[in-house]
Design an enzyme around this catalytic site. Structure first.
Site, mmCIF file in Angstrom:
data_model
loop_
_atom_site.group_PDB
_atom_site.id
_atom_site.type_symbol
_atom_site.label_atom_id
_atom_site.label_comp_id
_atom_site.label_asym_id
_atom_site.label_seq_id
_atom_site.Cartn_x
_atom_site.Cartn_y
_atom_site.Cartn_z
ATOM 1 N N LYS A 107 0.788 -1.429 0.050
ATOM 2 C CA LYS A 107 -0.046 0.021 0.203
ATOM 3 C C LYS A 107 0.630 1.265 -0.048
ATOM 4 O O LYS A 107 0.303 2.322 0.334
ATOM 5 C CB LYS A 107 -1.030 -0.126 1.183
ATOM 6 C CG LYS A 107 -1.822 -1.118 1.216
ATOM 7 C CD LYS A 107 -2.123 -1.668 -0.085
ATOM 8 C CE LYS A 107 -3.470 -0.978 -0.750
ATOM 9 N NZ LYS A 107 -3.746 -1.515 -2.156
ATOM 10 N N HIS A 110 6.806 -7.884 -2.317
ATOM 11 C CA HIS A 110 6.436 -7.159 -0.810
ATOM 12 C C HIS A 110 7.489 -7.664 0.074
ATOM 13 O O HIS A 110 7.166 -7.434 1.218
ATOM 14 C CB HIS A 110 5.011 -7.364 -0.477
ATOM 15 C CG HIS A 110 4.103 -6.540 -1.007
ATOM 16 N ND1 HIS A 110 4.359 -5.179 -1.427
ATOM 17 C CD2 HIS A 110 2.768 -6.748 -1.471
ATOM 18 C CE1 HIS A 110 3.109 -4.585 -2.102
ATOM 19 N NE2 HIS A 110 2.238 -5.534 -2.019
ATOM 20 N N ARG A 160 6.255 4.764 1.845
ATOM 21 C CA ARG A 160 5.102 5.919 1.985
ATOM 22 C C ARG A 160 5.234 5.994 3.785
ATOM 23 O O ARG A 160 5.384 4.991 4.192
ATOM 24 C CB ARG A 160 3.746 5.222 1.655
ATOM 25 C CG ARG A 160 2.701 6.077 1.432
ATOM 26 C CD ARG A 160 1.665 5.500 1.128
ATOM 27 N NE ARG A 160 0.457 6.495 0.900
ATOM 28 C CZ ARG A 160 -0.910 6.078 0.533
ATOM 29 N NH1 ARG A 160 -1.147 4.862 0.089
ATOM 30 N NH2 ARG A 160 -1.702 7.116 0.307
ATOM 31 N N SER A 220 -4.655 2.911 4.081
ATOM 32 C CA SER A 220 -4.630 2.166 3.030
ATOM 33 C C SER A 220 -4.640 0.918 2.926
ATOM 34 O O SER A 220 -5.552 -0.071 2.486
ATOM 35 C CB SER A 220 -3.470 2.656 1.862
ATOM 36 O OG SER A 220 -3.766 2.278 0.648
ATOM 37 N N GLU A 277 -6.870 9.925 -11.788
ATOM 38 C CA GLU A 277 -8.081 9.423 -12.476
ATOM 39 C C GLU A 277 -7.824 8.506 -13.484
ATOM 40 O O GLU A 277 -8.787 7.591 -13.624
ATOM 41 C CB GLU A 277 -8.502 10.895 -13.020
ATOM 42 C CG GLU A 277 -9.311 11.709 -11.901
ATOM 43 C CD GLU A 277 -10.297 10.784 -11.360
ATOM 44 O OE1 GLU A 277 -10.088 10.941 -9.883
ATOM 45 O OE2 GLU A 277 -11.313 10.212 -11.774
ATOM 46 N N MET A 282 -5.554 6.336 -13.640
ATOM 47 C CA MET A 282 -5.317 4.769 -13.495
ATOM 48 C C MET A 282 -6.496 4.222 -12.602
ATOM 49 O O MET A 282 -6.665 2.863 -12.771
ATOM 50 C CB MET A 282 -4.195 4.680 -12.190
ATOM 51 C CG MET A 282 -2.936 4.916 -13.059
ATOM 52 S SD MET A 282 -1.246 4.433 -12.111
ATOM 53 C CE MET A 282 -1.344 2.858 -11.430
ATOM 54 N N PHE A 287 -9.852 -0.538 -5.330
ATOM 55 C CA PHE A 287 -8.362 -0.620 -5.063
ATOM 56 C C PHE A 287 -7.727 1.002 -5.087
ATOM 57 O O PHE A 287 -7.060 1.224 -4.185
ATOM 58 C CB PHE A 287 -7.426 -1.470 -6.077
ATOM 59 C CG PHE A 287 -6.233 -1.835 -6.001
ATOM 60 C CD1 PHE A 287 -5.769 -2.841 -5.056
ATOM 61 C CD2 PHE A 287 -5.358 -0.824 -6.501
ATOM 62 C CE1 PHE A 287 -4.357 -3.129 -5.106
ATOM 63 C CE2 PHE A 287 -3.974 -1.157 -6.287
ATOM 64 C CZ PHE A 287 -3.418 -1.951 -5.604
ATOM 65 N N ARG A 293 -8.048 4.081 -4.364
ATOM 66 C CA ARG A 293 -8.994 4.463 -3.150
ATOM 67 C C ARG A 293 -9.188 6.040 -3.161
ATOM 68 O O ARG A 293 -10.298 6.668 -3.369
ATOM 69 C CB ARG A 293 -9.003 3.979 -1.780
ATOM 70 C CG ARG A 293 -9.863 4.071 -0.704
ATOM 71 C CD ARG A 293 -9.035 3.627 0.644
ATOM 72 N NE ARG A 293 -7.981 4.116 0.785
ATOM 73 C CZ ARG A 293 -8.063 5.347 1.535
ATOM 74 N NH1 ARG A 293 -8.948 5.804 2.166
ATOM 75 N NH2 ARG A 293 -6.677 5.750 1.957
#
Ligand code: A3P
Length: 330
Positions: A66, A142, A166, A174, A264, A266, A293, A295
């Site tokens: 995320k 990940h 992030r 997320s 927008e 994606m 997804f 979000r």
């Protein structure tokens, strides 16, 4: 260098919350693999991943969940393919598969015996799918640095790694929505914050994940990006990534890619927005949750949604873990 994995149980105060809110028909428990939380099913795959063959022209996108992985994958793929927007219409997991997909989802009971559903190899055995891919390969994972294939960390390989990080609060919010929508989490946000800050969720410990790659940032084969920088100045990140991948992008190419990578664009792009997966989960009654997804795509939402107690806890935790590391978030 890690060549073998030691497995242990997940215990501690919150393991009860984990077992109550986050066990499903395709995820029947958790373990620790060299201190990293993963589904128990991972035991079947961990060594195969460590022992994987690596190719010099591989490009890996690595991240904690995320943190902008999909965004980074699409950027890396488009730059590497000289902006082949036609080719980018292929479903992202096919052209940029997720190494740890099969270890994360044990579909044996739910999906494998459905005669009308033909699961692709990147779901049935994501490692084998990647082993069989044509070069150059684009691979998402990940896994923290210490669980990556041993040969990927060897100085003799020229394979490249793009890592994206992030801030913890936004990642947590997320991840909460993602786990409800795609991984069967049934608890509330407060319990999720407890799981996140006690490093009990898959791929945790969180700050170890970031720091494991941050320590490699001066290796010319590693590029360390931040979601917040992509939000603030995507053009610069596109240029930096282009340089890292050996592609000198013209100004009009940077603009075209910026447009393709906008939230927008994606959100409405079925090749990257995971709508097909959400639909399968609904059709086969795997997960009963609504959402998308793609979000919100914002910085700062985590802080707004958390209680003041959690905001304080996150700030103290981050302060302790990142102290003297040189890594910080806006
Ligand atoms: P939010 O849930 O905060 O909206 P990952 O790909 O690692 O799972 O990360 C998903 C997060 O990245 C989601 O964050 C998603 O909305 C965000 N994201 C994906 N594409 C984006 C884009 N083009 N611009 C901004 N955020 C994007």
């Amino acid at each position: 260098m890690t060549t073998e994995i030691k497995y242990a149980d997940v215990d501690g105060q919150v393991s009860e919350i984990l077992n109550k809110t986050f066990v499903t028909s395709f995820r029947n428990g958790y373990l620790k693999a060299n201190d990293v939380v993963l589904p128990v099913y991972y035991r079947k795959f961990g060594q195969r991943i460590l022992d994987m063959e690596i190719r010099d022209d591989d490009v890996w996108v690595c991240s904690y969940p995320k943190t902008g992985t999909t965004w980074t994958q699409e950027m890396v793929w488009c730059i590497s393919s000289d902006l082949d927007f036609e080719g980018a219409k292929q479903f992202l997991p096919e052209r940029f598969p997720f190494l740890d997909h099969t270890p994360l989802f044990d579909y044996e009971k739910d999906l494998l015996e459905k005669p009308d559903l033909k699961l692709p190899l990147y779901v049935l055995d994501s490692i084998e799918y990647i082993n069989r891919m044509k070069s150059p390969r684009y691979i998402k994972t990940h896994l923290p640095y210490k669980l990556l294939p041993t040969k990927l960390k060897d100085q003799s390989t020229k394979a490249k790694i793009v890592y994206v990080a992030r801030n913890a609060k936004d990642t947590c919010l997320s991840y909460f929505h993602h786990c409800r929508l795609l991984e069967g989490y049934k608890g509330n946000f407060d319990d999720f914050c407890k799981l996140f800050t006690s490093d009990s969720l898959c791929f945790s410990p969180f700050f170890d994940h970031l720091l494991g790659y941050w320590e490699q940032r001066n290796d010319p084969r590693v590029l360390f990006l931040k979601y917040e920088d992509m939000k603030r100045d995507l053009r610069s990140v596109i240029r930096r990534t282009g340089k890292f991948l050996g592609k000198d992008l013209a100004d009009d190419q940077v603009l075209a890619l910026e447009d393709h990578l906008s939230f927008e664009s994606m959100k409405n792009n079925r090749a990257v927005n995971y709508e097909p997966v959400i639909e399968i989960n609904k059709t086969y009654n795997l997960i009963d949750a609504d959402g998308s997804f793609m979000r919100s795509g914002k910085v700062g939402g985590g802080k707004e949604k958390m209680s003041q107690e959690f905001v304080k806890l996150f700030d103290e935790w981050e302060g302790e873990c990142l102290e003297n590391s040189g890594l910080s978030f806006d």
